[in-house]
Write a protein that holds these residues in place. Structure first.
Motif, PDB file in Angstrom:
ATOM      1  N   ALA A 170       0.636  -1.181   0.020  1.00 54.49           N
ATOM      2  CA  ALA A 170      -0.083  -0.050   0.048  1.00 54.49           C
ATOM      3  C   ALA A 170       0.899   1.296   0.065  1.00 54.49           C
ATOM      4  CB  ALA A 170      -0.804   0.038   1.158  1.00 54.49           C
ATOM      5  N   ARG A 171       2.130   1.079   0.455  1.00 63.16           N
ATOM      6  CA  ARG A 171       2.791   2.343   0.588  1.00 63.16           C
ATOM      7  C   ARG A 171       3.203   2.966  -0.950  1.00 63.16           C
ATOM      8  NH1 ARG A 171       6.742  -1.879  -0.088  1.00 63.16           N
ATOM      9  NH2 ARG A 171       8.450  -1.445  -1.215  1.00 63.16           N
ATOM     10  N   LYS A 172       3.136   2.012  -2.111  1.00 62.72           N
ATOM     11  CA  LYS A 172       3.260   2.537  -3.323  1.00 62.72           C
ATOM     12  C   LYS A 172       2.004   3.210  -3.817  1.00 62.72           C
ATOM     13  CE  LYS A 172       6.061  -1.589  -4.188  1.00 62.72           C
ATOM     14  NZ  LYS A 172       6.266  -3.020  -4.886  1.00 62.72           N
ATOM     15  N   GLU A 173       0.898   3.175  -3.241  1.00 58.33           N
ATOM     16  CA  GLU A 173      -0.349   3.729  -3.713  1.00 58.33           C
ATOM     17  C   GLU A 173      -0.513   5.041  -3.079  1.00 58.33           C
ATOM     18  OE1 GLU A 173      -2.343   2.379  -6.112  1.00 58.33           O
ATOM     19  OE2 GLU A 173      -0.936   0.906  -6.207  1.00 58.33           O
ATOM     20  N   VAL A 174       0.267   5.540  -2.161  1.00 55.68           N
ATOM     21  CA  VAL A 174      -0.029   6.816  -1.500  1.00 55.68           C
ATOM     22  C   VAL A 174       0.740   7.965  -2.007  1.00 55.68           C
ATOM     23  CG1 VAL A 174       0.017   8.078   0.717  1.00 55.68           C
ATOM     24  CG2 VAL A 174      -0.255   5.652   0.636  1.00 55.68           C
ATOM     25  N   GLU A 175       0.005   8.954  -2.520  1.00 58.03           N
ATOM     26  CA  GLU A 175       0.824  10.362  -2.851  1.00 58.03           C
ATOM     27  C   GLU A 175       0.227  11.292  -1.769  1.00 58.03           C
ATOM     28  OE1 GLU A 175       1.325  12.254  -6.765  1.00 58.03           O
ATOM     29  OE2 GLU A 175      -0.624  12.685  -6.090  1.00 58.03           O
ATOM     30  N   ILE A 176       1.378  11.975  -1.159  1.00 57.76           N
ATOM     31  CA  ILE A 176       1.159  13.125  -0.011  1.00 57.76           C
ATOM     32  C   ILE A 176       1.462  14.293  -0.759  1.00 57.76           C
ATOM     33  CG2 ILE A 176       1.805  14.123   2.282  1.00 57.76           C
ATOM     34  CD1 ILE A 176       2.886  10.959   2.717  1.00 57.76           C
ATOM     35  N   LEU A 177       0.291  15.217  -0.608  1.00 55.84           N
ATOM     36  CA  LEU A 177       0.642  16.583  -0.728  1.00 55.84           C
ATOM     37  C   LEU A 177       0.539  17.623   0.333  1.00 55.84           C
ATOM     38  CD1 LEU A 177       0.836  18.972  -3.288  1.00 55.84           C
ATOM     39  CD2 LEU A 177      -1.738  19.038  -3.507  1.00 55.84           C
ATOM     40  N   ALA A 202      -5.301  19.181  -9.783  1.00 55.89           N
ATOM     41  CA  ALA A 202      -4.337  18.337 -10.556  1.00 55.89           C
ATOM     42  C   ALA A 202      -4.173  16.745  -9.787  1.00 55.89           C
ATOM     43  CB  ALA A 202      -3.113  19.093 -11.148  1.00 55.89           C
ATOM     44  N   HIS A 203      -3.593  16.885  -8.698  1.00 59.65           N
ATOM     45  CA  HIS A 203      -3.247  15.584  -8.023  1.00 59.65           C
ATOM     46  C   HIS A 203      -4.415  14.949  -7.475  1.00 59.65           C
ATOM     47  CE1 HIS A 203       1.047  16.090  -7.676  1.00 59.65           C
ATOM     48  NE2 HIS A 203       0.837  17.415  -7.924  1.00 59.65           N
ATOM     49  N   VAL A 204      -5.714  15.580  -7.384  1.00 56.06           N
ATOM     50  CA  VAL A 204      -6.847  14.744  -6.994  1.00 56.06           C
ATOM     51  C   VAL A 204      -7.189  13.877  -8.161  1.00 56.06           C
ATOM     52  CG1 VAL A 204      -9.308  14.940  -6.547  1.00 56.06           C
ATOM     53  CG2 VAL A 204      -7.827  16.396  -5.225  1.00 56.06           C
ATOM     54  N   LYS A 205      -7.143  14.405  -9.392  1.00 54.57           N
ATOM     55  CA  LYS A 205      -7.657  13.763 -10.762  1.00 54.57           C
ATOM     56  C   LYS A 205      -7.014  12.342 -10.928  1.00 54.57           C
ATOM     57  CE  LYS A 205      -8.727  17.756 -13.305  1.00 54.57           C
ATOM     58  NZ  LYS A 205      -8.393  18.747 -14.449  1.00 54.57           N
ATOM     59  N   SER A 222     -13.541  17.000  -3.117  1.00 53.91           N
ATOM     60  CA  SER A 222     -15.022  16.675  -3.125  1.00 53.91           C
ATOM     61  C   SER A 222     -15.618  17.280  -4.489  1.00 53.91           C
ATOM     62  CB  SER A 222     -15.694  17.274  -1.979  1.00 53.91           C
ATOM     63  OG  SER A 222     -16.915  16.920  -1.937  1.00 53.91           O
ATOM     64  N   ALA A 223     -15.336  18.400  -4.951  1.00 55.71           N
ATOM     65  CA  ALA A 223     -16.051  19.174  -5.922  1.00 55.71           C
ATOM     66  C   ALA A 223     -15.811  18.284  -7.208  1.00 55.71           C
ATOM     67  CB  ALA A 223     -15.781  20.556  -5.954  1.00 55.71           C
ATOM     68  N   LEU A 224     -14.687  17.767  -7.306  1.00 57.77           N
ATOM     69  CA  LEU A 224     -14.128  17.147  -8.523  1.00 57.77           C
ATOM     70  C   LEU A 224     -14.797  15.371  -8.549  1.00 57.77           C
ATOM     71  CD1 LEU A 224     -10.647  18.051  -8.771  1.00 57.77           C
ATOM     72  CD2 LEU A 224     -12.384  18.968 -10.339  1.00 57.77           C
ATOM     73  N   GLY A 225     -15.713  15.049  -7.396  1.00 58.96           N
ATOM     74  CA  GLY A 225     -16.296  14.015  -7.588  1.00 58.96           C
ATOM     75  C   GLY A 225     -15.397  12.520  -6.888  1.00 58.96           C
ATOM     76  N   VAL A 226     -14.445  13.017  -6.278  1.00 59.68           N
ATOM     77  CA  VAL A 226     -13.465  12.007  -5.725  1.00 59.68           C
ATOM     78  C   VAL A 226     -14.132  11.480  -4.273  1.00 59.68           C
ATOM     79  CG1 VAL A 226     -11.184  11.056  -5.239  1.00 59.68           C
ATOM     80  CG2 VAL A 226     -11.855  12.516  -7.370  1.00 59.68           C
ATOM     81  N   PRO A 227     -14.146  10.681  -3.958  1.00 57.84           N
ATOM     82  CA  PRO A 227     -14.678  10.090  -2.584  1.00 57.84           C
ATOM     83  C   PRO A 227     -13.636  10.721  -1.477  1.00 57.84           C
ATOM     84  CG  PRO A 227     -14.937   8.356  -3.773  1.00 57.84           C
ATOM     85  CD  PRO A 227     -14.309   9.280  -4.743  1.00 57.84           C
TER      86      PRO A 227
END
Length: 373
Positions: free
Chosen positions: A125-132, A150-153, A327-332
C-alpha cells in the motif's frame, strides 16, 4: 526511542517554527524538515516552488508509479511570526498546546508515522499513496488550488488531514464560501458648514451592509457577514471613502452562482446620490457536500475504527478546507483524519496527545483497506 516519544519530539519541533501563510521562510522551514523526515523512510520529495508563499511538496515512496490515494495536508498556520517566542509548545497531562499544534502540525506528525509503518511492514500500500503538503490553506489556497485539483484527478480516494473534532469525529460536510471587498467612494465636506456638498460613503455602506446581511438564508445554509468596516477621517467630516470585508458561506455548489449574482446586483447601484461602488473578490471554495461517495468512504473508515476500538462518528463544519476542492471533483473525500484537537486558531488550541498514535494507526489501516478494496 519509543514511537510516542518520537512523535512528541517532532511535534514540538514543528510547533516551535512560526509558519503563518505569509511567512514563506517559516513554511519552507517546516517543509524542509518534513522532506528530511520522509527521506529517512524512502520517500522522494518533489518541490512545487512558489515565490510569494511557501513551496508545496509532493511525497511518494521511491517505488510508487501511479498512486491511487491522495493524502492532503498543509504546513501553514494562522499565527503571525513571533507567536512561538511568547507561546511555545507545551504539554499538560494528555494535552499539548502551542500555535498550530492541532491545525495542523499534529497531522504532519501522524501522517509521517503512518507512512513509516507502511514502510516498516513492507506493505504494498505504501506505493499507492501520494502526499501533498501545501503552504496556503489558511488563506484559501490561492497558489495551491490548481495543484490540489491536478493531483486529485485519477485518485480513488482523498484523505484530508485536518484535525478530528474534539469528540473525535471525522468531517463529511463543509460549507463553501469566499471573501469580497466592497469599496464605496463619496464626496468629502464639512458636516457643519456645507453638508449639502458631501456624499457620505459611510451612509451608502450602511445601506449595503443591511442589504448584504439580508441575502443570508439560514434555512438553506447561506450566510453573508460584513465582518469589518473602515472609513472616514474625522467625526465632523462627511466620509469620502468606506471599505468593508465580506465573508460568504454556502452549502451547495448550485448556490455559488446564485449568491455571487445577488451580491453583484446589490452592489451595482447606489442609494446615496454622489457615491460610487467597487466590488472585488468572489467565491473561492466550493462546499464539501455529503454525497453518496463520501458516506460510503466514511462507513468504511468507521468499520476500520471499530477494529481499532475507536468510535468513529461524523460531523459537519462551517469552516472551509482543501477537502472542498477534492470533493467538488467527484472523488470520495473524508476530512478530519488528523489527531483530536480543538480551539483551532486561538490561544487555547490544544491537541490530545493520546490520539497521535491512534489516529496514525487509523490512517495506516484506512490506506491498507482502500488499496485492498
Amino acid at each position: 526511542m519509543q514511537r510516542q516519544a518520537r512523535m512528541l519530539e517532532l511535534l514540538q519541533e514543528l510547533v516551535n517554527i512560526d509558519s503563518d501563510s505569509y511567512n514563506k521562510t517559516g513554511v519552507d522551514q517546516v517543509g524542509k524538515r518534513m522532506i528530511e523526515a520522509y527521506k529517512g523512510i524512502g520517500f522522494k520529495a518533489t518541490l512545487l516552488p512558489q515565490k510569494e508563499y511557501g513551496n508545496h511538496i509532493v511525497l511518494r515512496d521511491d517505488a510508487a508509479i501511479n498512486p491511487s490515494i491522495l493524502v492532503l495536508a498543509h504546513m501553514d498556520t494562522v499565527f503571525p511570526k513571533g507567536t512561538t517566542a511568547t507561546r511555545p509548545f507545551s504539554t499538560e497531562g494528555d494535552y499539548a498546546f502551542g500555535p498550530g499544534v492541532a491545525d495542523m502540525k499534529g497531522s504532519l506528525v501522524t501522517t509521517l508515522f503512518a507512512m513509516e509503518r507502511l514502510v516498516e511492514r513492507n506493505e504494498e500500500a505504501r506505493k499507492e499513496v501520494e502526499i501533498l503538503l501545501t503552504s496556503d490553506e489558511e488563506i484559501g489556497a490561492p497558489s495551491a488550488r490548481s495543484f490540489i485539483e491536478a493531483h486529485v484527478k485519477g485518485k480513488k480516494a482523498v484523505l484530508v488531514m485536518e484535525p478530528a473534532r474534539k469528540d473525535g469525529s471525522l468531517v463529511t460536510f463543509r460549507r463553501g464560501g469566499g471573501r469580497y471587498t466592497l469599496k464605496v467612494y463619496g464626496v468629502a465636506a464639512h458636516s457643519g458648514n456645507e453638508p449639502e456638498k458631501g456624499a457620505s460613503a459611510i451612509e451608502e455602506m450602511a445601506h449595503k451592509t443591511i442589504g448584504l446581511h439580508g441575502l443570508s438564508n439560514k434555512e438553506i445554509g447561506i450566510q453573508i457577514n460584513v465582518g469589518m468596516i473602515k472609513g472616514g477621517v474625522a467625526v465632523n467630516t462627511i466620509a469620502d471613502y468606506a471599505e468593508a470585508e465580506i465573508d460568504v458561506r454556502i452549502s451547495t455548489k448550485e448556490q455559488a452562482l446564485e449568491v455571487d449574482q445577488a451580491i453583484t446586483q446589490l452592489c451595482q447601484t447606489t442609494v446615496v446620490p454622489g457615491t460610487s461602488i467597487k466590488l472585488e473578490g468572489g467565491l473561492t471554495r466550493p462546499p464539501m457536500e455529503r454525497n453518496q461517495e463520501t458516506v460510503a468512504l466514511f462507513s468504511q473508515i468507521k468499520t476500520i475504527g471499530q477494529k481499532l476500538q475507536l468510535n468513529i462518528t461524523e460531523a459537519s463544519s462551517g469552516g472551509g478546507s482543501d477537502a472542498s476542492f477534492a470533493s467538488a471533483l467527484g472523488v470520495p473525500t473524508i476530512d478530519g483524519m488528523g489527531p483530536i484537537g480543538a480551539g483551532f486558531h486561538g490561544q487555547d488550541e490544544y491537541l490530545e496527545l493520546s490520539s497521535l498514535e491512534s489516529r496514525s494507526d487509523l490512517l495506516y489501516e484506512t490506506i491498507k483497506s482502500l488499496v485492498q478494496a
